[in-house]
Design an enzyme around this catalytic site. Structure first.
Site, PDB file in Angstrom:
ATOM      1  N   GLU A 115      -6.398   5.138  -8.932  1.00 54.52           N
ATOM      2  CA  GLU A 115      -7.744   5.667  -8.415  1.00 54.52           C
ATOM      3  C   GLU A 115      -8.267   6.721  -9.355  1.00 54.52           C
ATOM      4  O   GLU A 115      -7.588   7.851  -9.712  1.00 54.52           O
ATOM      5  CB  GLU A 115      -7.356   6.376  -7.002  1.00 54.52           C
ATOM      6  CG  GLU A 115      -8.810   6.407  -6.319  1.00 54.52           C
ATOM      7  CD  GLU A 115      -8.765   6.361  -4.780  1.00 54.52           C
ATOM      8  OE1 GLU A 115      -9.810   6.481  -4.157  1.00 54.52           O
ATOM      9  OE2 GLU A 115      -7.809   5.707  -4.422  1.00 54.52           O
ATOM     10  N   THR A 126     -13.017   0.850  -3.177  1.00 57.30           N
ATOM     11  CA  THR A 126     -12.401   1.048  -1.846  1.00 57.30           C
ATOM     12  C   THR A 126     -13.226   2.017  -1.119  1.00 57.30           C
ATOM     13  O   THR A 126     -14.341   2.355  -1.312  1.00 57.30           O
ATOM     14  CB  THR A 126     -11.187   1.946  -2.379  1.00 57.30           C
ATOM     15  OG1 THR A 126     -10.316   2.286  -1.184  1.00 57.30           O
ATOM     16  CG2 THR A 126     -11.720   3.328  -3.164  1.00 57.30           C
ATOM     17  N   ASP A 154       0.869  -1.151   0.077  1.00 55.12           N
ATOM     18  CA  ASP A 154      -0.015  -0.137  -0.154  1.00 55.12           C
ATOM     19  C   ASP A 154       0.881   1.249   0.018  1.00 55.12           C
ATOM     20  O   ASP A 154       1.142   1.790   0.931  1.00 55.12           O
ATOM     21  CB  ASP A 154      -1.012  -0.073   1.281  1.00 55.12           C
ATOM     22  CG  ASP A 154      -1.970   1.085   1.301  1.00 55.12           C
ATOM     23  OD1 ASP A 154      -2.377   1.702   0.061  1.00 55.12           O
ATOM     24  OD2 ASP A 154      -2.602   1.241   2.279  1.00 55.12           O
TER      25      ASP A 154
END
Length: 312
Positions: free
Chosen positions: A89, A149, A18
């Protein structure tokens, strides 16, 4: 003596980094990597990237073009270091706009394609709002894989599975944060952790009903949360916690085991049912809204940085 915890975890769970830190990815050798606006901002602020960022900013048609170019450049570099997925994203600003999310997702995939990276390597990361889930439903039909998410509730998870998304990222640590703020003296260790309980419930529901959607626990506050979810499909872990796991030698037992599908999946929720269930969950409602705001705050900082570089 037992192997280190990270090595053991990798035998039962796909480990995902991450981070946008390339050195951390080289060190820990994860299968996949995830990014978000906050991590992209951190990566973009590294001094050795400044000249390249300025070049991208000046060559972009507008700030949105520059933002996507930066995200894809960093994602492309990461793709050379991991064999699996790279998550990129869509702007949090589009969390409540299905059509705009679709357009931005397709544009990101096209950008990756120009870098020689096919859609099979990319997960388009979208907030698990109703609008985001509906966009993911369409993208999956087009062969574009998605990662939903900011997922805090069972209602969100159900809707994602019904939409056929590739992967969900149920958050653990932020759920714990919410409960600790209200019950500071409570014992939330191990199996008592409400974030761990949430991921376990989602995992068991998906496996028990034959959903193919991958469950990837995210947002960890401590290594205990990670160990309590050993055996989950995937876990996305920060470099600090990856380092802690790599430096600790102790036996690790599998906590989650995929079950054979036992019952038929329930009827999908409609929009009204989804919104009502989310509304009834105060924690999920608050943390989803907060998460979108925080991602946008960091995106605005990156927009400001790129704007300044365009003028420099």
């Amino acid at each position: 003596m037992a192997d280190d915890l990270l090595s053991q975890l990798k035998t039962m769970t796909t480990v995902v980094a991450d981070t946008g830190d390339l050195e951390a990815i080289r060190r820990f050798q994860p299968t996949d990597a995830t990014t978000n606006p906050s991590l992209i901002l951190q990566a973009a602020q590294q001094p050795d990237r400044r000249a390249r960022l300025a070049e991208i900013a000046r060559g972009a048609t507008d700030i949105n073009d520059a933002l996507d170019a930066v995200a894809v450049e960093i994602g492309s570099e990461i793709s050379e270091l991991v064999p699996g997925y790279v998550s990129t994203e869509v702007s949090a600003r589009l969390s409540f706009d299905t059509d705009a999310t679709l357009a931005r997702a397709r544009s990101l995939i096209e950008r990756y394609g120009r870098q020689g990276i096919g859609p099979e390597r990319i997960l388009i990361k979208v907030a698990a709002t109703w609008e985001g889930i509906e966009a993911a439903r369409v993208l999956e039909r087009e062969g574009i894989h998605t990662n939903l998410t900011l997922l805090f509730s069972f209602a969100q998870a159900r809707a994602c599975a019904d939409a056929g998304v590739t992967l969900v990222s149920p958050f653990v640590g932020r759920i714990l944060d919410w409960h600790k703020a209200r019950e500071p003296d409570a014992d939330f260790s191990g199996e008592r952790d409400p974030g761990v309980q949430s991921v376990r419930r989602i995992f068991e529901h998906f496996k028990g009903h034959g959903y193919e959607t991958v469950v990837m626990g995210a947002s960890f506050r401590n290594s205990g949360e990670i160990l309590a979810l050993a055996g989950c499909d995937r876990l996305t872990i920060s470099p600090a916690l990856l380092g802690e796991l790599a430096e600790t030698r102790a036996p690790l037992e599998r906590q989650l085991t995929p079950l054979d599908a036992e019952t038929q999946a329930p009827e999908p929720q409609d929009e009204a049912e989804f919104r009502w269930a989310l509304n009834e969950d105060a924690m999920a409602t608050e943390k989803l809204a907060e998460g979108i705001r925080k991602f946008m705050a960091d995106q605005r900082k990156l927009e400001t940085l790129l704007g300044e570089l365009r003028q420099s």
